[in-house]
Design a protein around this motif. Sequence first.
Motif, PDB file in Angstrom:
ATOM      1  N   VAL A 283      -6.515   4.757  -6.564  1.00 27.47           N
ATOM      2  CA  VAL A 283      -5.820   4.127  -7.675  1.00 27.47           C
ATOM      3  C   VAL A 283      -4.454   3.655  -7.201  1.00 27.47           C
ATOM      4  N   VAL A 284      -3.971   2.549  -7.772  1.00 29.38           N
ATOM      5  CA  VAL A 284      -2.592   2.117  -7.549  1.00 29.38           C
ATOM      6  C   VAL A 284      -1.806   2.333  -8.829  1.00 29.38           C
ATOM      7  N   ILE A 285      -0.549   2.736  -8.682  1.00 31.50           N
ATOM      8  CA  ILE A 285       0.307   2.995  -9.835  1.00 31.50           C
ATOM      9  C   ILE A 285       1.708   2.482  -9.552  1.00 31.50           C
ATOM     10  N   GLY A 286       2.575   2.576 -10.549  1.00 34.84           N
ATOM     11  CA  GLY A 286       3.956   2.139 -10.384  1.00 34.84           C
ATOM     12  C   GLY A 286       4.033   0.653 -10.112  1.00 34.84           C
ATOM     13  N   ASP A 287       5.014   0.244  -9.306  1.00 34.65           N
ATOM     14  CA  ASP A 287       5.206  -1.178  -9.023  1.00 34.65           C
ATOM     15  C   ASP A 287       4.019  -1.799  -8.307  1.00 34.65           C
ATOM     16  N   ALA A 288       3.171  -1.011  -7.697  1.00 34.01           N
ATOM     17  CA  ALA A 288       1.964  -1.559  -7.072  1.00 34.01           C
ATOM     18  C   ALA A 288       1.007  -2.110  -8.120  1.00 34.01           C
ATOM     19  N   ALA A 289       1.102  -1.605  -9.351  1.00 32.02           N
ATOM     20  CA  ALA A 289       0.229  -2.068 -10.438  1.00 32.02           C
ATOM     21  C   ALA A 289       0.963  -2.905 -11.463  1.00 32.02           C
ATOM     22  N   ALA A 291       5.148  -4.468 -12.251  1.00 29.93           N
ATOM     23  CA  ALA A 291       6.584  -4.529 -11.979  1.00 29.93           C
ATOM     24  C   ALA A 291       7.171  -5.630 -12.839  1.00 29.93           C
ATOM     25  N   CYS A 292       8.288  -5.324 -13.485  1.00 29.17           N
ATOM     26  CA  CYS A 292       8.861  -6.270 -14.434  1.00 29.17           C
ATOM     27  C   CYS A 292      10.275  -6.657 -14.010  1.00 29.17           C
ATOM     28  N   PRO A 293      10.774  -7.789 -14.507  1.00 25.22           N
ATOM     29  CA  PRO A 293      12.185  -8.118 -14.283  1.00 25.22           C
ATOM     30  C   PRO A 293      13.069  -7.001 -14.821  1.00 25.22           C
ATOM     31  N   PRO A 294      14.262  -6.813 -14.244  1.00 28.91           N
ATOM     32  CA  PRO A 294      15.086  -5.650 -14.610  1.00 28.91           C
ATOM     33  C   PRO A 294      15.898  -5.828 -15.884  1.00 28.91           C
ATOM     34  N   LEU A 295      15.475  -6.710 -16.781  1.00 27.69           N
ATOM     35  CA  LEU A 295      16.311  -7.069 -17.920  1.00 27.69           C
ATOM     36  C   LEU A 295      16.323  -6.017 -19.020  1.00 27.69           C
ATOM     37  N   ILE A 296      15.352  -5.101 -19.035  1.00 23.76           N
ATOM     38  CA  ILE A 296      15.361  -4.007 -20.009  1.00 23.76           C
ATOM     39  C   ILE A 296      15.591  -2.682 -19.292  1.00 23.76           C
ATOM     40  N   ALA A 297      15.732  -2.731 -17.981  1.00 19.38           N
ATOM     41  CA  ALA A 297      16.027  -1.541 -17.161  1.00 19.38           C
ATOM     42  C   ALA A 297      14.973  -0.454 -17.334  1.00 19.38           C
ATOM     43  N   GLN A 298      13.690  -0.868 -17.358  1.00 22.52           N
ATOM     44  CA  GLN A 298      12.605   0.085 -17.535  1.00 22.52           C
ATOM     45  C   GLN A 298      11.726   0.246 -16.298  1.00 22.52           C
ATOM     46  N   GLY A 299      12.090  -0.374 -15.182  1.00 21.11           N
ATOM     47  CA  GLY A 299      11.241  -0.303 -14.007  1.00 21.11           C
ATOM     48  C   GLY A 299      11.039   1.118 -13.510  1.00 21.11           C
ATOM     49  N   ALA A 300      12.137   1.848 -13.288  1.00 23.20           N
ATOM     50  CA  ALA A 300      12.029   3.221 -12.797  1.00 23.20           C
ATOM     51  C   ALA A 300      11.317   4.105 -13.801  1.00 23.20           C
ATOM     52  N   ALA A 301      11.588   3.882 -15.082  1.00 21.99           N
ATOM     53  CA  ALA A 301      10.967   4.706 -16.125  1.00 21.99           C
ATOM     54  C   ALA A 301       9.454   4.518 -16.156  1.00 21.99           C
ATOM     55  N   MET A 302       8.997   3.273 -16.076  1.00 18.43           N
ATOM     56  CA  MET A 302       7.555   3.029 -16.107  1.00 18.43           C
ATOM     57  C   MET A 302       6.873   3.673 -14.894  1.00 18.43           C
ATOM     58  N   CYS A 303       7.531   3.612 -13.739  1.00 18.77           N
ATOM     59  CA  CYS A 303       6.956   4.214 -12.532  1.00 18.77           C
ATOM     60  C   CYS A 303       6.897   5.733 -12.648  1.00 18.77           C
ATOM     61  N   ALA A 304       7.998   6.335 -13.086  1.00 16.39           N
ATOM     62  CA  ALA A 304       8.039   7.791 -13.188  1.00 16.39           C
ATOM     63  C   ALA A 304       7.065   8.296 -14.243  1.00 16.39           C
ATOM     64  N   GLU A 305       6.934   7.582 -15.362  1.00 16.68           N
ATOM     65  CA  GLU A 305       5.952   7.966 -16.383  1.00 16.68           C
ATOM     66  C   GLU A 305       4.536   7.938 -15.813  1.00 16.68           C
ATOM     67  N   ASP A 306       4.217   6.878 -15.067  1.00 18.26           N
ATOM     68  CA  ASP A 306       2.903   6.801 -14.406  1.00 18.26           C
ATOM     69  C   ASP A 306       2.624   8.072 -13.620  1.00 18.26           C
ATOM     70  N   ALA A 307       3.597   8.461 -12.793  1.00 13.86           N
ATOM     71  CA  ALA A 307       3.392   9.572 -11.874  1.00 13.86           C
ATOM     72  C   ALA A 307       3.148  10.885 -12.615  1.00 13.86           C
ATOM     73  N   VAL A 308       3.959  11.138 -13.636  1.00  7.03           N
ATOM     74  CA  VAL A 308       3.833  12.404 -14.367  1.00  7.03           C
ATOM     75  C   VAL A 308       2.496  12.469 -15.100  1.00  7.03           C
ATOM     76  N   LEU A 309       2.120  11.375 -15.754  1.00  4.51           N
ATOM     77  CA  LEU A 309       0.863  11.380 -16.502  1.00  4.51           C
ATOM     78  C   LEU A 309      -0.341  11.471 -15.567  1.00  4.51           C
ATOM     79  N   LEU A 310      -0.326  10.740 -14.459  1.00  6.59           N
ATOM     80  CA  LEU A 310      -1.453  10.793 -13.530  1.00  6.59           C
ATOM     81  C   LEU A 310      -1.656  12.216 -13.014  1.00  6.59           C
ATOM     82  N   ALA A 311      -0.574  12.875 -12.632  1.00  4.83           N
ATOM     83  CA  ALA A 311      -0.700  14.245 -12.135  1.00  4.83           C
ATOM     84  C   ALA A 311      -1.293  15.162 -13.202  1.00  4.83           C
ATOM     85  N   GLU A 312      -0.863  14.986 -14.428  1.00  5.08           N
ATOM     86  CA  GLU A 312      -1.385  15.811 -15.528  1.00  5.08           C
ATOM     87  C   GLU A 312      -2.887  15.611 -15.707  1.00  5.08           C
ATOM     88  N   LEU A 313      -3.334  14.357 -15.688  1.00  2.00           N
ATOM     89  CA  LEU A 313      -4.734  14.068 -15.982  1.00  2.00           C
ATOM     90  C   LEU A 313      -5.661  14.458 -14.839  1.00  2.00           C
TER      91      LEU A 313
END
Length: 374
Positions: A283-289, A291-313
Amino acid sequence: MPVEKVLVVGGGITGSVLCLALAQRGAEAELVELSPQWFGVGHGITLQGNALKALRSVGVLERVLARAVPFDIMRLRRADGELITELPTPHTGGPELPSTAGALRTDLQNALCDAVYAHGVRVRLGLSVERLDQSSDHVDVTFTDGSTGRYDLVVGADGINSRMRAHLGIGTRPHPVGMSIFRVVADRPAEMDCAEVYYGGPRYKAGYSPISPDQCYAYLLDENLDASLVGPRAPLGLLRERGTGYGGTWGKILASLPDDTTVDYRWIEAILVDEAWHRGRTVVIGDAAHACPPLIAQGAAMCAEDAVLLAELVTGDEPVEQALEHFMARRLPRVRMVLENSLQLAAWEIAPGTPGADPAGIMSRTLNSLTVAA
């Protein structure tokens, strides 16, 4: 059956958080990183509350906040520095966390690297994946140094220019948004207490954020200039030229930059893999799947959320393939909303005066929607 041994490809925010989240759940994580040195790029990063929540869940938030600068508002200004409005920022990580924190990317990555080593994760630098051979219950991996390994799951967390996408047969590629960004780290002026954005000047916009007690991160969004300029050592004279016309604290920062200032210049790109991010046990996750322009400053958040949820599941009771399907079903709508709204903001920046444009509104709606847990 939960996975027991996981290969994580890529040692940035996504891969590091994933290794920590897996280790916390008793899985054996192994990390490979293409760079022979493991560290973060030196410019600043904005961490929204949901990113802070993910960092807290893997035990590194306290160290990050020891150097970072938390704040709960942002200010919009005109190009000359005159205040337009002050906006409270939604607490996307919950009321007990700051809504936002500015940090030096190196501080964040150092905290993650140290935690990964402390959890006993095997880290190998200077190599990546050469070949994947999947079966129903494992993945055999051949690495670029000729070594091999067998894993229950392989995760590509290798960024927007991911090589793992091709290994999975995913042909989606990043595309230029139509704007670029200059970034610098500078001395923090005494009056700077939160992120501020300057509108109406000669470029798309300028802004800054405090990132440590004595440093700030400043940026300028511009049109796409010559591609030969892209890289970590753009001419400071060019930034000074392009930044002429902005006053206030931003103008003060620009004027104060020493001649040896490191200027990072990039074309802004975006990507959304709109098909399954997984193939079998990869599976690919984070910016590999996504990636958005930094205008809402959510890039790091979306990546970190991916990681935490994937590990849980994948450490739960579901078969791996079913866990990956559930992961995709939960993540795709959320990251799509962030990406589409970020692209809309970029379009409005590129074409100012567009009828119906409402940048503050779309930012507020996006962040408010993210207060719901991932």
